[in-house]
Design an enzyme around this catalytic site. Structure first.
Site, mmCIF file in Angstrom:
data_model
loop_
_atom_site.group_PDB
_atom_site.id
_atom_site.type_symbol
_atom_site.label_atom_id
_atom_site.label_comp_id
_atom_site.label_asym_id
_atom_site.label_seq_id
_atom_site.Cartn_x
_atom_site.Cartn_y
_atom_site.Cartn_z
ATOM 1 N N LYS A 21 36.974 52.373 49.882
ATOM 2 C CA LYS A 21 36.396 50.716 48.688
ATOM 3 C C LYS A 21 35.629 52.184 48.139
ATOM 4 C CE LYS A 21 34.019 47.025 48.628
ATOM 5 N NZ LYS A 21 33.524 47.500 47.591
ATOM 6 N N ASP A 58 36.846 48.956 42.943
ATOM 7 C CA ASP A 58 36.340 47.401 43.204
ATOM 8 C C ASP A 58 34.885 47.552 41.845
ATOM 9 O OD1 ASP A 58 36.121 44.618 43.658
ATOM 10 O OD2 ASP A 58 34.543 45.046 45.455
ATOM 11 N N LYS A 82 35.494 45.152 39.309
ATOM 12 C CA LYS A 82 35.388 43.766 38.590
ATOM 13 C C LYS A 82 34.937 44.021 37.809
ATOM 14 C CE LYS A 82 33.464 41.922 43.319
ATOM 15 N NZ LYS A 82 33.342 43.392 43.924
ATOM 16 N N HIS A 132 34.898 42.997 34.205
ATOM 17 C CA HIS A 132 34.651 41.173 33.009
ATOM 18 C C HIS A 132 34.178 41.195 31.848
ATOM 19 C CE1 HIS A 132 34.197 36.522 33.611
ATOM 20 N NE2 HIS A 132 34.966 36.827 33.064
ATOM 21 N N ASP A 133 35.282 41.406 30.289
ATOM 22 C CA ASP A 133 34.410 41.886 29.135
ATOM 23 C C ASP A 133 35.663 40.933 28.453
ATOM 24 O OD1 ASP A 133 33.888 42.982 26.991
ATOM 25 O OD2 ASP A 133 32.319 44.154 28.164
ATOM 26 N N THR A 167 32.908 36.112 47.188
ATOM 27 C CA THR A 167 33.131 35.396 48.519
ATOM 28 C C THR A 167 31.208 35.406 49.289
ATOM 29 O OG1 THR A 167 33.019 38.079 50.054
ATOM 30 C CG2 THR A 167 34.665 36.653 49.847
ATOM 31 N N ARG A 203 29.612 47.405 56.229
ATOM 32 C CA ARG A 203 28.020 47.244 57.102
ATOM 33 C C ARG A 203 28.279 47.688 58.309
ATOM 34 N NH1 ARG A 203 24.352 43.257 53.259
ATOM 35 N NH2 ARG A 203 26.808 42.838 53.391
#
Length: 234
Positions: free
Chosen positions: A36, A63, A65, A67-68, A125, A217
């Site tokens: 990722k 990834d 994300k 958003h617009d 999350t 991690r």
């Protein structure tokens, strides 16, 4: 660990530089897992890191994300359609028009039959019920919000959604067997949750209906990332 299980793991290369990302990737080569690329690494390296990871044989989950407003997102999707990534995230909360137009652009812009597919972010999350209500002013409970956004995303043509594993069972029942469910917030038994509010172990997530689990991690900060991946399901 079988390659079949490895193929359901997306290792989050959320690291500070290209060299570190490639070092981890080299240790994970031919394991079967995805990688990722998130905002941090993409901001440093751009699309070149995707090409490098694809050349190493990985499937890539980009990834970002997005958003617009619909026009901005669909134009960005058009730019990214042939960067080599297999999956790209956009926010379901951007609305039906944004998602539907972006899906069409991805299909039209991809030069291969197996081109870029879009998956939707439902509820991050890192958020819990209290923050959803008090900080974001959402009246639905958390599960209802996730299910509503996922249903909207499916109607818009998304290939799947990203949600916590705690919603996976309900999402699978609602969306059917072919809708992709990608679940971050995965922590091996006994490990710290860090900034994740809604977590599960790898086995719990898969048993709940997740298509893919995202692990960062516990693998990338391990002394031996390959070994950490191999023991993920212990």
């Amino acid at each position: 660990m079988s390659s079949e299980l490895n193929e359901r793991v997306m290792v989050a290369l959320d690291v500070e530089d290209r060299a570190k990302a490639l070092e981890i990737a080299q240790q994970l080569q031919r394991s079967g897992c995805w990688v990722k690329v998130g905002l941090e690494l993409y901001s440093i390296c751009g699309t070149e890191i995707i090409r490098e990871l694809k050349a190493m044989g990985f499937r890539v989950f980009l990834d970002l994300k997005l958003h617009d407003i619909p026009n901005t997102v669909k134009r960005t999707v058009a730019v990214l359609a042939n960067c080599g990534a297999d999956l790209l995230t956009i926010h379901c909360s951007g609305g039906f028009q944004m998602m539907a137009e972006s899906v069409e652009v991805a299909k039209a812009s991809s030069t291969s039959e197996n081109g870029l597919k879009l998956v939707g972010i439902t509820v991050l999350t890192s958020l819990d019920e209290k923050r959803l209500h008090e900080e974001l002013g959402v009246e639905r409970n958390l599960k209802e919000q996730v299910l509503m956004l996922a249903e909207l995303g499916k109607k818009a043509g998304l290939a799947g959604v990203v949600a916590s594993p705690q919603e996976a069972r309900d999402l699978r029942a609602q969306s059917g067997p072919d809708f992709l469910l990608i679940t971050p917030g995965i922590r091996p038994a006994g490990s710290e949750t860090q900034d994740q509010a809604r977590t599960m172990t790898p086995r719990e997530a898969i048993e709940s209906g997740s298509s893919y689990i995202v692990v960062g991690r516990p693998i990338t900060r391990a002394a031996n990332p390959r070994e950490a991946l191999e023991h993920l399901w212990d």
